[in-house]
Design an enzyme around this catalytic site. Structure first.
Site, short mmCIF file in Angstrom:
data_model
loop_
_atom_site.label_atom_id
_atom_site.label_comp_id
_atom_site.label_asym_id
_atom_site.label_seq_id
_atom_site.Cartn_x
_atom_site.Cartn_y
_atom_site.Cartn_z
N LYS A 82 -14.83 0.60 1.88
CA LYS A 82 -13.96 -0.37 1.21
C LYS A 82 -13.53 -1.48 2.18
O LYS A 82 -13.29 -1.21 3.36
CB LYS A 82 -12.74 0.38 0.68
CG LYS A 82 -11.81 -0.39 -0.24
CD LYS A 82 -10.75 0.57 -0.76
CE LYS A 82 -9.68 -0.12 -1.57
NZ LYS A 82 -8.65 0.86 -2.04
N SER A 157 -7.29 0.65 -6.64
CA SER A 157 -7.83 -0.50 -5.94
C SER A 157 -9.25 -0.27 -5.42
O SER A 157 -9.91 -1.22 -5.00
CB SER A 157 -6.92 -0.90 -4.79
OG SER A 157 -6.85 0.10 -3.80
N SER A 181 -5.26 4.84 -6.07
CA SER A 181 -6.40 3.96 -5.87
C SER A 181 -7.74 4.67 -5.68
O SER A 181 -8.78 4.01 -5.67
CB SER A 181 -6.15 3.03 -4.68
OG SER A 181 -5.14 2.11 -5.00
#
Length: 476
Positions: A82, A157, A181
């Site tokens: 990420k 997220s 997330s």
């Protein structure tokens, strides 16, 4: 050997074949890179392609293996990282145009741990601005799409990670979770994850200019999204390897002591003022029945301290955010993220100083009450969201949009506040008027017993099946 394309194999299968010499690391990584370049343009899940570097690393792993080196547990397994975590030589942009040139000088502990185990990073995945939405879109890279269709958000997220892994872009996808997330994208895309508990995975970004707040440190954790639950047993032991840069890491083995069988599972459908959709109820019942069939004893219970622990926990987090992050939000955030945060602050108003201190003190009480119930019920099966997953940009639609996206997710951020492990996996694929929607359920475990959560998810998946094959048939 089978004719199954390598990109479709689980991390467990890929690692076993590469370690045995049945396939090369290069072949494994090449398949993942080819898949990424074929399907990612339609998804925008991976926003930085590191495939060429990945192939060089894979060839180096093969050369080392031929020279007598012992292959790691994740030898040749493709993984994505990420964009809010440091990877040497890459920008830790966090979806912010103002941070697009913030190049990391070193790897975060989790990146080092995965690479030390032989995993190969093929790309970096998208996140919303500041990684603080349950939907993935930002002004730097744009929107990530759900591979099931544009009718459903990819979550956030770690939305890029969830979309990527389910589309076949690598068998492992790194993500993180401060309020959901990892679990939001798992629920949205039909992936499987376990949010580790407090202290399980060493965390730190070498590029950071200051230490994070206390709640950010304790509520935010690093983890993986996968297609098959057993891959968490394969990969998480590498993730939790100690690193001195995280002084509060708990150096415990992945597997804890065996518990007396059968294990008791508490079960609840409670959604605390939000309507439970029939499809979510059906998913909960399917997961419950699967656990019963596997030999677990599932009993309906009343969870302690809910919903207070959720509401107070998220208000406490936003109290910290208001003091430590609000200036950055106002200075470099888009109008969209500013409006969303304004609504967050309205629905979860920050505490005054003394009330904040009292809530932080009550955190121990809440955790103790859960620990007492977990003596009898080491696992808890709960809803994740009370309704099927929402549409893209739902959280930009004012108070009701934020309430549906975040306000209803009491079962999510409560677990971050208490530092308990919580897994999410699909228990149903619903066909709604807008299109197919995976329905995820949550399993909460005892502190530091992520292994028990994953065992239970494996048992459910063995009986209900995984969703990736159905998705690929639709995509192709």
């Amino acid at each position: 050997m089978t004719d199954t394309p390598l990109w479709q194999l689980s991390a467990t299968d890929l690692a076993a074949r590469a370690r045995n010499g049945d396939i090369s690391a290069e072949a494994s990584v090449q398949a993942a890179v080819d898949r990424m370049r074929a399907v990612n343009p339609a998804l925008n899940a991976v926003v930085v392609d590191t495939g060429d570097d990945a192939l060089e690393r894979a060839r180096a792993l093969d050369k080392a293996r031929k020279g007598g080196a012992t292959p790691g547990t994740l030898h040749g397994v493709a993984v994505t990282i990420k964009i809010n975590v440091d990877q040497k030589g890459q920008a830790t942009s966090n979806g912010m145009p103002a941070l697009k040139d913030m190049i990391a000088a070193d790897d975060a502990p989790l990146v080092k741990n995965l690479q030390d185990a032989g995993a190969v990073v093929i790309g970096r995945t998208n996140t919303p601005e500041l990684s603080f939405r349950a939907d993935t879109d930002n002004p730097l890279f744009g929107r990530t799409h759900n591979p099931w269709g544009h009718h459903i958000s990819a979550g956030g997220s770690s939305g890029g990670a969830g979309s990527a892994v389910m589309a076949g872009i690598g068998a492992l996808a790194h993500g993180n979770d401060i309020g959901g997330s990892l679990r939001f994208p798992a629920a949205a895309n039909g992936a499987v994850t376990v949010k580790p508990g407090l202290g399980r995975v060493p965390a730190w970004n070498p590029s950071q200019k200051a230490e994070r707040g206390m709640l950010a440190q304790s509520m935010s954790v690093q983890g993986l999204l996968v297609r098959k639950a057993a891959d968490l047993h394969t990969a998480m032991p590498a993730m939790i390897a100690p690193d001195a840069r995280d002084p509060f890491h708990a150096p415990l083995p992945w597997r804890g002591e065996d518990l007396d069988w059968p294990i008791r599972v508490g079960f609840t459908r409670e959604t605390y003022g939000f309507d439970l959709h029939p499809e979510v109820n059906a998913a909960l019942e399917a997961a419950r029945d699967a656990l019963n069939d596997a030999g677990y004893i599932v009993e309906e219970v009343t969870p302690p301290c809910m919903p207070e622990v959720a509401q107070e926990g998220y208000r406490a987090l936003l109290t910290e955010v208001s003091h430590l992050m609000k200036a950055d939000i106002e200075a470099i955030g888009s109008d969209t993220i500013k409006a969303i945060f304004a609504e967050y602050f309205r629905q979860f108003p920050p505490f005054e100083e003394m009330d904040y201190l009292k809530v932080i003190a009550r955190r121990t009480y809440y955790s103790r009450e859960w620990a007492r119930q977990q003596e009898r019920f080491p696992l808890m099966l709960t809803p994740f969201l009370p309704q099927p997953f929402f549409s893209p940009d739902r959280d930009t639609e004012g108070a009701e949009g934020v309430r549906e996206v975040l306000g209803a997710a009491l079962w999510s951020y409560s677990m971050n506040f208490m530092g308990l492990p919580a897994g999410n996996l699909p228990a149903r694929l619903s066909v709604l008027p807008q299109g197919p929607v995976p329905i995820g359920v949550q399993i909460v475990g005892r502190r530091w017993r992520e292994d028990l959560v994953v065992d239970a998810m494996c048992a459910i998946e063995d009986r209900l099946g995984a969703l990736a094959t159905q998705l690929w048939q639709r995509m192709d």
